[in-house]
Motif scaffolding. Sequence first.
Motif, PDB file in Angstrom:
ATOM      1  N   VAL A  93      27.223  13.952   1.347  1.00  0.00           N
ATOM      2  CA  VAL A  93      27.938  14.235   0.182  1.00  0.00           C
ATOM      3  C   VAL A  93      29.318  14.146   0.362  1.00  0.00           C
ATOM      4  N   GLU A  94      29.966  14.698   1.454  1.00  0.00           N
ATOM      5  CA  GLU A  94      31.301  14.846   1.801  1.00  0.00           C
ATOM      6  C   GLU A  94      31.850  13.106   1.778  1.00  0.00           C
ATOM      7  N   ALA A  95      31.046  12.301   2.206  1.00  0.00           N
ATOM      8  CA  ALA A  95      31.453  10.746   2.422  1.00  0.00           C
ATOM      9  C   ALA A  95      31.360   9.781   1.145  1.00  0.00           C
ATOM     10  N   GLY A  96      30.727  10.791   0.189  1.00  0.00           N
ATOM     11  CA  GLY A  96      30.503  10.110  -1.258  1.00  0.00           C
ATOM     12  C   GLY A  96      29.553   9.184  -1.114  1.00  0.00           C
ATOM     13  N   VAL A  97      28.478   9.238  -0.168  1.00  0.00           N
ATOM     14  CA  VAL A  97      27.540   8.274   0.131  1.00  0.00           C
ATOM     15  C   VAL A  97      26.203   8.570  -0.717  1.00  0.00           C
ATOM     16  N   THR A  98      25.649   7.630  -1.434  1.00  0.00           N
ATOM     17  CA  THR A  98      24.257   8.025  -1.746  1.00  0.00           C
ATOM     18  C   THR A  98      23.431   6.970  -1.246  1.00  0.00           C
ATOM     19  N   PRO A  99      22.326   7.440  -0.310  1.00  0.00           N
ATOM     20  CA  PRO A  99      21.314   6.607   0.094  1.00  0.00           C
ATOM     21  C   PRO A  99      20.649   5.850  -0.749  1.00  0.00           C
ATOM     22  N   PRO A 100      20.145   4.670  -0.537  1.00  0.00           N
ATOM     23  CA  PRO A 100      19.505   3.838  -1.715  1.00  0.00           C
ATOM     24  C   PRO A 100      18.152   4.346  -1.609  1.00  0.00           C
ATOM     25  N   ALA A 101      17.805   4.547  -2.865  1.00  0.00           N
ATOM     26  CA  ALA A 101      16.376   5.247  -3.318  1.00  0.00           C
ATOM     27  C   ALA A 101      15.296   4.210  -2.947  1.00  0.00           C
ATOM     28  N   VAL A 102      14.326   4.333  -2.606  1.00  0.00           N
ATOM     29  CA  VAL A 102      13.185   3.392  -2.492  1.00  0.00           C
ATOM     30  C   VAL A 102      12.036   3.876  -3.317  1.00  0.00           C
ATOM     31  N   LYS A 103      11.682   2.927  -4.094  1.00  0.00           N
ATOM     32  CA  LYS A 103      10.704   3.288  -5.119  1.00  0.00           C
ATOM     33  C   LYS A 103       9.269   3.207  -4.602  1.00  0.00           C
ATOM     34  N   GLU A 104       8.557   4.408  -4.853  1.00  0.00           N
ATOM     35  CA  GLU A 104       7.293   4.334  -4.074  1.00  0.00           C
ATOM     36  C   GLU A 104       6.282   4.977  -5.296  1.00  0.00           C
ATOM     37  N   LYS A 105       5.093   5.139  -4.944  1.00  0.00           N
ATOM     38  CA  LYS A 105       4.082   5.687  -6.040  1.00  0.00           C
ATOM     39  C   LYS A 105       4.449   7.160  -6.289  1.00  0.00           C
ATOM     40  N   LYS A 106       4.904   7.559  -5.193  1.00  0.00           N
ATOM     41  CA  LYS A 106       5.227   9.085  -5.648  1.00  0.00           C
ATOM     42  C   LYS A 106       6.370   9.321  -6.516  1.00  0.00           C
ATOM     43  N   CYS A 107       6.900   8.397  -6.966  1.00  0.00           N
ATOM     44  CA  CYS A 107       8.180   8.717  -7.730  1.00  0.00           C
ATOM     45  C   CYS A 107       7.941   8.921  -9.153  1.00  0.00           C
ATOM     46  N   LEU A 108       6.667   8.336  -9.525  1.00  0.00           N
ATOM     47  CA  LEU A 108       6.161   8.663 -10.788  1.00  0.00           C
ATOM     48  C   LEU A 108       5.793  10.069 -11.087  1.00  0.00           C
ATOM     49  N   SER A 109       5.522  10.962 -10.334  1.00  0.00           N
ATOM     50  CA  SER A 109       5.392  12.294 -10.435  1.00  0.00           C
ATOM     51  C   SER A 109       6.524  13.150 -10.113  1.00  0.00           C
ATOM     52  N   CYS A 110       7.714  12.612  -9.816  1.00  0.00           N
ATOM     53  CA  CYS A 110       8.855  13.381  -9.504  1.00  0.00           C
ATOM     54  C   CYS A 110       9.775  13.664 -10.534  1.00  0.00           C
ATOM     55  N   SER A 111      10.000  14.989 -10.288  1.00  0.00           N
ATOM     56  CA  SER A 111      10.888  15.450 -11.591  1.00  0.00           C
ATOM     57  C   SER A 111      12.410  14.975 -11.771  1.00  0.00           C
ATOM     58  N   LEU A 112      12.811  14.365 -10.203  1.00  0.00           N
ATOM     59  CA  LEU A 112      14.155  13.822 -10.264  1.00  0.00           C
ATOM     60  C   LEU A 112      14.325  12.423 -10.810  1.00  0.00           C
ATOM     61  N   LEU A 113      13.155  11.797 -11.138  1.00  0.00           N
ATOM     62  CA  LEU A 113      13.186  10.531 -11.289  1.00  0.00           C
ATOM     63  C   LEU A 113      13.959   9.960 -12.449  1.00  0.00           C
ATOM     64  N   PRO A 114      14.422  10.632 -13.543  1.00  0.00           N
ATOM     65  CA  PRO A 114      15.423   9.968 -14.235  1.00  0.00           C
ATOM     66  C   PRO A 114      16.911   9.949 -13.831  1.00  0.00           C
ATOM     67  N   PRO A 164      15.053   4.817  -8.882  1.00  0.00           N
ATOM     68  CA  PRO A 164      15.006   3.968  -7.813  1.00  0.00           C
ATOM     69  C   PRO A 164      14.782   2.498  -8.213  1.00  0.00           C
ATOM     70  N   GLU A 165      14.057   2.362  -9.341  1.00  0.00           N
ATOM     71  CA  GLU A 165      14.248   1.010  -9.635  1.00  0.00           C
ATOM     72  C   GLU A 165      15.507   0.354  -9.877  1.00  0.00           C
ATOM     73  N   ALA A 166      16.555   1.034 -10.067  1.00  0.00           N
ATOM     74  CA  ALA A 166      17.690   0.496 -10.388  1.00  0.00           C
ATOM     75  C   ALA A 166      18.704  -0.125  -9.138  1.00  0.00           C
ATOM     76  N   MET A 167      17.758   0.277  -7.982  1.00  0.00           N
ATOM     77  CA  MET A 167      18.325   0.026  -6.711  1.00  0.00           C
ATOM     78  C   MET A 167      17.607  -1.423  -5.868  1.00  0.00           C
ATOM     79  N   THR A 168      16.741  -1.897  -6.535  1.00  0.00           N
ATOM     80  CA  THR A 168      16.073  -2.900  -6.098  1.00  0.00           C
ATOM     81  C   THR A 168      16.898  -4.351  -5.635  1.00  0.00           C
ATOM     82  N   ARG A 169      16.605  -5.004  -5.046  1.00  0.00           N
ATOM     83  CA  ARG A 169      17.491  -6.479  -4.606  1.00  0.00           C
ATOM     84  C   ARG A 169      17.774  -7.316  -5.683  1.00  0.00           C
ATOM     85  N   ARG A 170      16.915  -7.365  -6.710  1.00  0.00           N
ATOM     86  CA  ARG A 170      17.178  -8.028  -7.766  1.00  0.00           C
ATOM     87  C   ARG A 170      18.113  -7.522  -8.810  1.00  0.00           C
TER      88      ARG A 170
END
Length: 189
Positions: A136-157, A161-167
């Motif tokens: 947080v202090e460095a202003g760094v956001t680790p890249p999210a990795v999309k996994e199956k569990k993401c679909l049921s996560c309340s923080l998905l919006p 994670p799909e925004a951080m794919t290589r494409r």
Amino acid sequence: VHEDAPRRERRGDLIIVRGLSLHSFELGLAGVADVVEFHRSSTAEPSGQARGVRLPGATGLWTPFPVEYKRGRPKPHRADEVQLCAQALCLEEMLGVAVPEGALFYGKEQRRISVVFDSGLRTLTRNAARRFRELVEAGVTPPAVKEKKCLSCSLLPYCMPEAMTRRRSARRYLAAAIHQTLNSEGGEP
């Protein structure tokens, strides 16, 4: 669990508080506990240290016992235990009393698993909180990795994670958004 939170109910020698706000200045954390049970306690541990806290409207001492509810099943990693231990560390700092254990309740299995907050888990939790503060202090956001569990996560919006794919890239996203806006307004400039 958080419906109408914070909410308190009493069942004999047990007081249940739902949606309790927690914080730790030492760890730099804040959050909301699903449930903190307060169990009626003896006046002292064998060491002579007080083993509970006084609660408004209740006589005697009460020992906090955090319970975290999870929809699924136990995981192969310790993230749920670390989250629960962070709640215990917050409670210890806020109330000035030891919180030796808590529980994780898994909805798929409809059972509780006891978690002892031993020195190894406490160290792992403190290290995770320290690493989080560093990011947080460095202003760094680790890249999210999309996994199956993401679909049921309340923080998905928020995580997206799909925004951080290589494409995908911010440049391409902005270019597409500008193109779409211009085309919806009736054409190119």
